[in-house]
Each structure stands twice: as C-alpha cells, then as structure tokens.
Design a protein around this motif. Structure first.
Motif, PDB file in Angstrom:
ATOM      1  N   UNK A 175     -15.474 -23.525  12.488  1.00  0.00           N
ATOM      2  CA  UNK A 175     -14.634 -22.345  12.234  1.00  0.00           C
ATOM      3  C   UNK A 175     -15.234 -21.091  12.849  1.00  0.00           C
ATOM      4  N   UNK A 176     -14.376 -20.154  13.195  1.00  0.00           N
ATOM      5  CA  UNK A 176     -14.825 -18.930  13.862  1.00  0.00           C
ATOM      6  C   UNK A 176     -14.769 -17.704  12.962  1.00  0.00           C
ATOM      7  N   UNK A 177     -13.994 -17.744  11.890  1.00  0.00           N
ATOM      8  CA  UNK A 177     -13.783 -16.541  11.084  1.00  0.00           C
ATOM      9  C   UNK A 177     -14.758 -16.363   9.953  1.00  0.00           C
ATOM     10  N   UNK A 178     -16.066 -16.462  10.241  1.00  0.00           N
ATOM     11  CA  UNK A 178     -17.029 -16.379   9.142  1.00  0.00           C
ATOM     12  C   UNK A 178     -17.092 -14.995   8.521  1.00  0.00           C
ATOM     13  N   UNK A 179     -16.482 -13.980   9.160  1.00  0.00           N
ATOM     14  CA  UNK A 179     -16.464 -12.652   8.544  1.00  0.00           C
ATOM     15  C   UNK A 179     -15.603 -12.640   7.289  1.00  0.00           C
ATOM     16  N   UNK A 180     -14.852 -13.707   7.034  1.00  0.00           N
ATOM     17  CA  UNK A 180     -14.052 -13.802   5.818  1.00  0.00           C
ATOM     18  C   UNK A 180     -14.861 -14.293   4.623  1.00  0.00           C
ATOM     19  N   UNK A 181     -16.079 -14.770   4.879  1.00  0.00           N
ATOM     20  CA  UNK A 181     -16.906 -15.305   3.806  1.00  0.00           C
ATOM     21  C   UNK A 181     -17.476 -14.206   2.930  1.00  0.00           C
ATOM     22  N   UNK A 182     -17.650 -14.529   1.654  1.00  0.00           N
ATOM     23  CA  UNK A 182     -18.263 -13.630   0.685  1.00  0.00           C
ATOM     24  C   UNK A 182     -19.395 -14.364  -0.029  1.00  0.00           C
ATOM     25  N   UNK A 183     -20.327 -13.616  -0.606  1.00  0.00           N
ATOM     26  CA  UNK A 183     -21.345 -14.258  -1.438  1.00  0.00           C
ATOM     27  C   UNK A 183     -20.689 -15.102  -2.529  1.00  0.00           C
ATOM     28  N   UNK A 184     -21.261 -16.275  -2.768  1.00  0.00           N
ATOM     29  CA  UNK A 184     -20.712 -17.195  -3.759  1.00  0.00           C
ATOM     30  C   UNK A 184     -19.824 -18.264  -3.182  1.00  0.00           C
ATOM     31  N   UNK A 185     -19.376 -18.117  -1.935  1.00  0.00           N
ATOM     32  CA  UNK A 185     -18.529 -19.138  -1.309  1.00  0.00           C
ATOM     33  C   UNK A 185     -19.344 -20.401  -1.024  1.00  0.00           C
ATOM     34  N   UNK A 186     -18.715 -21.553  -1.202  1.00  0.00           N
ATOM     35  CA  UNK A 186     -19.334 -22.811  -0.812  1.00  0.00           C
ATOM     36  C   UNK A 186     -19.087 -23.048   0.672  1.00  0.00           C
ATOM     37  N   UNK A 187     -20.110 -23.484   1.387  1.00  0.00           N
ATOM     38  CA  UNK A 187     -19.989 -23.778   2.814  1.00  0.00           C
ATOM     39  C   UNK A 187     -20.368 -25.241   3.036  1.00  0.00           C
ATOM     40  N   UNK A 188     -19.612 -25.909   3.928  1.00  0.00           N
ATOM     41  CA  UNK A 188     -19.748 -27.346   4.119  1.00  0.00           C
ATOM     42  C   UNK A 188     -20.083 -27.664   5.570  1.00  0.00           C
ATOM     43  N   UNK A 189     -20.947 -28.669   5.752  1.00  0.00           N
ATOM     44  CA  UNK A 189     -21.500 -28.970   7.062  1.00  0.00           C
ATOM     45  C   UNK A 189     -21.347 -30.451   7.409  1.00  0.00           C
ATOM     46  N   UNK A 190     -21.318 -30.720   8.722  1.00  0.00           N
ATOM     47  CA  UNK A 190     -21.365 -32.075   9.252  1.00  0.00           C
ATOM     48  C   UNK A 190     -22.659 -32.210  10.032  1.00  0.00           C
ATOM     49  N   UNK A 191     -23.657 -32.879   9.428  1.00  0.00           N
ATOM     50  CA  UNK A 191     -24.986 -32.939  10.021  1.00  0.00           C
ATOM     51  C   UNK A 191     -25.305 -34.262  10.701  1.00  0.00           C
TER      52      UNK A 191
END
Length: 361
Positions: free
Chosen positions: A283-299
């Motif tokens: 995703x490109x719109x990380x400026x929409x994130x706020x503290x407390x948001x869960x973020x998910x990764x494909x490692x």
C-alpha cells in the motif's frame, strides 16, 4: 502468527491447529536489500490541527468545541475552541485517538529511535458511527477519558519490551513485564526460525483463559512469559484493554488468533485494504495511519497466501519516520528496534517493503 492449542492438560503434547508458522520466517536476503536514505513523512492528516479535506462539515457546541466529518477513512474529528484536534473517531472502529500530554517512547537496548507523541489511544465500548457524539454511551465514556492519564494502548504495549518492569495483579499473576517471543527452536538457527511461535497471551500469563466460545486456553510451561506477534496484539488489545478475543481464527467472535486471521477479519475498519500479498500490492497511503492501527506484513514465501506478521503503529520518531512495535524472534520479544530490520513503515526498508494492509480496531 500461527495459531495453536485449545483445551488440554498442561503436561500433554502440543495440539497444533495446522496453521503454518509465520513471523519467525524472516528472509535474510530481503533484509540485505534494505535501502538507506528513507524519506521523511509529514504528520498524519487531521492530526496536525488543520482541515485538509475540502467540504468538511462542521458543527460547534456551546463550549466552543467543533465537530467535522472527513473521509478516507470516514471519521469524526473533535477540535477545541483553539482549532486544535482533541480527538479522532473512525467509523466502524472502537479505537479512538485523543490528544493529551506529550510522552516519549524509547528502547535504547535495540534502537536510537525515539517516538515523542501527544496521541493517546483508547478503546471505546462501541464502534464509532456518524452521530455517536450525541449518544449517552459516548458522552459518558469521553467524560471519563478526556483528561485521563490511565495507561492507554501505547503505554500498555511498551510494558513488554526489553527491560520493562513486572506488574502483578491481586492474585499474584504477572500480567506485564519484559516478554520473550518464544522458546528456542531445536531445529532453528540464527536468521531463520530461531524461536518457536504459537505463544499466546495466556502462555505469558501462565494461567488458563476461558474464551467465550467455551474453549479453555491452556498455557505451556515452556512458553511462560512468551508472546508471538499476534499473541502480543491479543495481550494489548484483548487481555489488557478487553477487546473480545476468538479462541482461534475460526471459533468465537472478536480478534482472531493469527496475523492472517486478524488482517482478513471483519473487525474494525480497513485503513489500508488488503489487495494481495505480492510486492506490487504494497500500500502507498501510509499517511492515513494513526497510532494504534494494526499493520500486517508478508515476510515469508513459505506461508503462501497467508500474511505472517502483525504489529501496532506507535507514531513518528524524532526524525519523522513512522514506527511500529511488534514481537519478533530476533530480539526475542516486543520491540521498535533495528535488529533484523528497522521498524519503519516509510521508505524501502525490510518491513516497509513487506507491509500489505492495516486495520483500525
């Protein structure tokens, strides 16, 4: 993270739910490709005290406070008489961001990064919807927490990093303090699968946990004081903040057991919707994130279509980079550190390039 056992005697064999292992599978080659010179990110949307969305509607109350509605994501913003943001409430989410006294989060054992923030993230009793500011449940809740210094989700998350002091409840159960990721893996090695996953919050606690679907979570002695990435989020949001918890990805209601289950569940609001798991789906719109948001990764490619790591946005560090906290095997527990990949969501580092979606519970 991979899910695990349900109800069984503590000394019996493991009952594995057949979910593939997750965040411990960290690709060494991808880390080698981390790029320096990560660009800075500006402050998040409405949190800088300005209305940037054209046509935002406003209402003002008798005390000079004003409400406005903004989109992407749909949310209500409360400002004080001075025009500064006091709180942000997102449609479909129970987490609210309130403005309070400044705090600084540091983890000197693993990083020089420091996150100084005036954001306090709290869990409301009901999901937000347009017009909820007029409802009694919200007025009562906001009156209690508007100026509260009680531990919020950010403070709770830092009660498990390296060096965190132990806290005990009235029964003598240790519910906070320096946490491990999991026990050593006899078949693992540095740089891959060094520690076992599947340690949930009740393993850390060392007590049985009755889920609402009737399943009893049974702790394993070998996993005492351990929480894998999803277990860590379940500890912070569930056991500590009382967000409902599922016993697995398939049973009960609330927050699922694994990172993949959380990302694909209908809980909360999708801030960065999941579009796929390949590098082109970053995703490109990380400026929409706020503290407390869960973020998910494909490692790891071995987990196939499953997302395999989850963390929580902490905020911007003093250099303007957006940081998250998660439990990882490299430092054996929760961290915002640089070991195995810096904890930045912006730029082209290991975790930034493997980010795939985000959710606001």
């Amino acid at each position: 993270m991979a899910g695990k056992k349900k109800s069984r005697p503590v000394l019996s064999g493991l009952v594995v739910l057949g979910l593939v292992a997750t965040s411990g599978y960290l690709t060494v080659e991808l880390r080698k490709q981390e790029e320096k010179g990560v660009p800075e990110i500006t402050n998040v949307g409405v949190l800088d005290g300005s209305d940037r969305a054209g046509g935002a509607t406003k209402t003002r109350d008798k005390g000079g406070e004003s409400w406005s509605r903004l989109e992407n994501p749909a949310r209500s913003v409360l400002r004080g008489s001075d025009g500064q943001v006091k709180a942000v409430f997102t449609d479909g989410a129970r987490t609210a961001t309130l403005t309070g006294p400044a705090r600084t989060f540091t983890e000197p054992s693993s990083t020089s990064s420091k996150v100084s923030t005036t954001d306090w993230v709290r869990l409301m009793p009901e999901p937000w919807k347009k017009g909820a500011d007029k409802e009694k449940w919200f007025k009562d809740w906001y009156a209690e927490y508007e100026s509260s210094k009680e531990d919020d989700l950010l403070a709770i998350s830092f009660q498990y990093v390296a060096g965190a002091k132990q806290k005990k409840d009235e029964q003598g159960t240790v519910y906070a303090g320096d946490a491990n990721f999991g026990p050593l893996n006899a078949n693992g090695a540095e740089g891959g699968d060094l520690r076992l996953e599947q340690s949930d919050f009740y393993d850390y606690l060392g007590v049985q946990y009755p889920f609402r679907d009737g399943v009893i979570g049974q702790p394993e002695t070998a996993r005492a004081r351990s929480i894998d990435c999803s277990g860590y989020m379940r500890m912070v949001f569930g056991y500590r903040a009382r967000y409902p918890l599922m016993s697995s990805d398939a049973s009960g209601d609330g927050l699922p057991r694994t990172a993949n289950g959380m990302a694909r569940s209908k809980q909360g609001a999708d801030i960065l919707p999941l579009t796929g798991i390949s590098p082109k789906d970053r995703p490109t719109g990380i400026d929409q994130l706020q503290p407390g948001d869960l973020v998910f990764f494909k490692l790891d490619t071995r987990t196939k279509q499953r997302l395999d790591h989850v963390g929580m946005v902490l905020g911007y560090d003093t250099e303007g980079h957006l940081l998250f906290v998660s439990s990882r095997e490299e430092v054996n527990g929760p961290t915002i550190g640089d070991v195995g990949g810096v904890s930045r969501l912006d730029g082209n580092g290991y975790y930034a390039k493997t980010l795939r979606s985000a959710k606001r519970l």
